[in-house]
Design a protein around this motif. Sequence first.
Motif, mmCIF file in Angstrom:
data_model
loop_
_atom_site.group_PDB
_atom_site.id
_atom_site.type_symbol
_atom_site.label_atom_id
_atom_site.label_comp_id
_atom_site.label_asym_id
_atom_site.label_seq_id
_atom_site.Cartn_x
_atom_site.Cartn_y
_atom_site.Cartn_z
ATOM 1 N N MET A 1 0.847 -1.185 0.000
ATOM 2 C CA MET A 1 0.000 0.000 0.000
ATOM 3 C C MET A 1 0.879 1.230 0.000
ATOM 4 N N PHE A 119 -3.814 6.624 7.790
ATOM 5 C CA PHE A 119 -4.929 5.883 7.213
ATOM 6 C C PHE A 119 -6.199 6.700 7.000
ATOM 7 N N MET A 130 -10.937 1.462 2.399
ATOM 8 C CA MET A 130 -10.753 0.446 3.426
ATOM 9 C C MET A 130 -11.863 -0.596 3.352
ATOM 10 N N ASP A 175 -7.148 -0.791 0.246
ATOM 11 C CA ASP A 175 -5.771 -0.459 0.598
ATOM 12 C C ASP A 175 -5.414 -0.992 1.982
ATOM 13 N N TYR A 176 -6.395 -1.053 2.863
ATOM 14 C CA TYR A 176 -6.167 -1.651 4.178
ATOM 15 C C TYR A 176 -7.466 -2.209 4.731
ATOM 16 N N ILE A 198 -5.344 -2.651 12.209
ATOM 17 C CA ILE A 198 -5.295 -2.049 10.882
ATOM 18 C C ILE A 198 -4.255 -2.828 10.089
ATOM 19 N N VAL A 199 -4.691 -3.494 9.022
ATOM 20 C CA VAL A 199 -3.793 -4.378 8.288
ATOM 21 C C VAL A 199 -3.720 -3.929 6.828
ATOM 22 N N PRO A 200 -2.585 -3.404 6.373
ATOM 23 C CA PRO A 200 -2.436 -3.075 4.949
ATOM 24 C C PRO A 200 -2.719 -4.308 4.099
ATOM 25 N N ARG A 201 -3.470 -4.115 3.023
ATOM 26 C CA ARG A 201 -3.855 -5.242 2.166
ATOM 27 C C ARG A 201 -2.635 -5.927 1.551
ATOM 28 N N THR A 203 0.052 -6.753 2.998
ATOM 29 C CA THR A 203 0.785 -7.571 3.964
ATOM 30 C C THR A 203 0.826 -9.030 3.503
ATOM 31 N N LEU A 235 -0.086 -1.005 14.926
ATOM 32 C CA LEU A 235 -1.292 -1.068 14.110
ATOM 33 C C LEU A 235 -2.464 -1.711 14.841
#
Length: 397
Positions: A1, A119, A130, A175-176, A198-201, A203, A235
């Motif tokens: 991201m 974010f 999101m 994006d997350y 919160i997890v960035p896509r 990852t 996060l």
Amino acid sequence: MSITTEHPSPRVNGDGSESPEELRTRLVSFLDEHVREENLVAHDENETYDVELFRALAKAGFVQLESRIGGAKAKHRSQTIVLEELGARATSMGVSFVVQYMGVELLHSFGTAEQQERFLAPLFAGDAKMSFALSEPAGGTDVARAMTTQAVQHPDGSFLINGAKKWIGGASDADYLIVLARTSEIQRSSIDGITMFIVPRSTPGIETQAIDTMGIRALEQCDIQFTDVQVPAELVLGQVDKGFRHVLGTLNGERLNGAAVALGIARGALDYIVGYVKERHAFGRPIGAFQALQHKLVDSSVKVESARLLLEKAALASDELAGADEALSAMAKLAAADAATTTTDVGMRAMGGWGFLRQLPMQRYFRDARLYTFAPLTDDMIRNYIGEQHLGLPRSY
């Protein structure tokens, strides 16, 4: 991201304090310019998300509204206006905005300053989208007790997430993700011991698969598999083990927002079918002159206006009173869902075979309306809640 922390301010009128009427007028003008029926049909048929429309809406300030990082929150009244208009014109985008508004609420209420800049700011600007990952294959209303997705904390404070989520809107191109996972075993209450992340896509370890759905086809629903997904401690969103309780605090807004999209569907379908029956002739006159059909359309109109008044009352109460009347919000959701399913059913019957034509919008309204008979809660669970909270009846579940 790729998200940066510097973004231009979204365009709003004046100081952002436009009246509800001004907001609606500005949005209707925007939709007249940007939404075309042929595009809606194409995205529905191809099950694709209209990224350009989302970005344009966000850049025009319709995600942010009155919300300011470190300051005021958006008004529920403003969000419901946006969602009603989107429900009437671009329903899948309206459902997507319900998710974005939940993310705004959670990040605004529980995010650190750093999390908000990273974010929330790009979400406001239309530079990021999101997705909210709560539902699981084995869980419905009892998702907290049924949750099997787990996050195990390492000595350095980071977490390792493993598990699966289901029915997650827009997860593949988000994006997350805001992900809920169990971090402690159930003790006294199943809603404790769950944490938000919160997890960035991007990852490693996140896989998504599209689910082929009947309605809301322009917002992809996904299965998600988390396999050894590493999330740093910074996060965690809110308090460890309190994530589900944090989410419960947003449910009043989610009910209001779901009601607004359902109301929009009902209104859009009613406007379309009234125009249709004025033009469609049988037996030498418009079918809108037939008394039986008129009665059905009048009943639909009464349901639409009743739902609108309930929604406006509930949204104003939530914005202006110290404590939101959550039973009133539940009533608004129930009334709006009923208006949407009733009106779209009347519309399909009135159109006969023409209602089956996929190039015309009535069948899309009909399919999309069914979402709000079970989201964010089933109608029966909403009735149970109203019975207990509004009528004072014994708890039934």
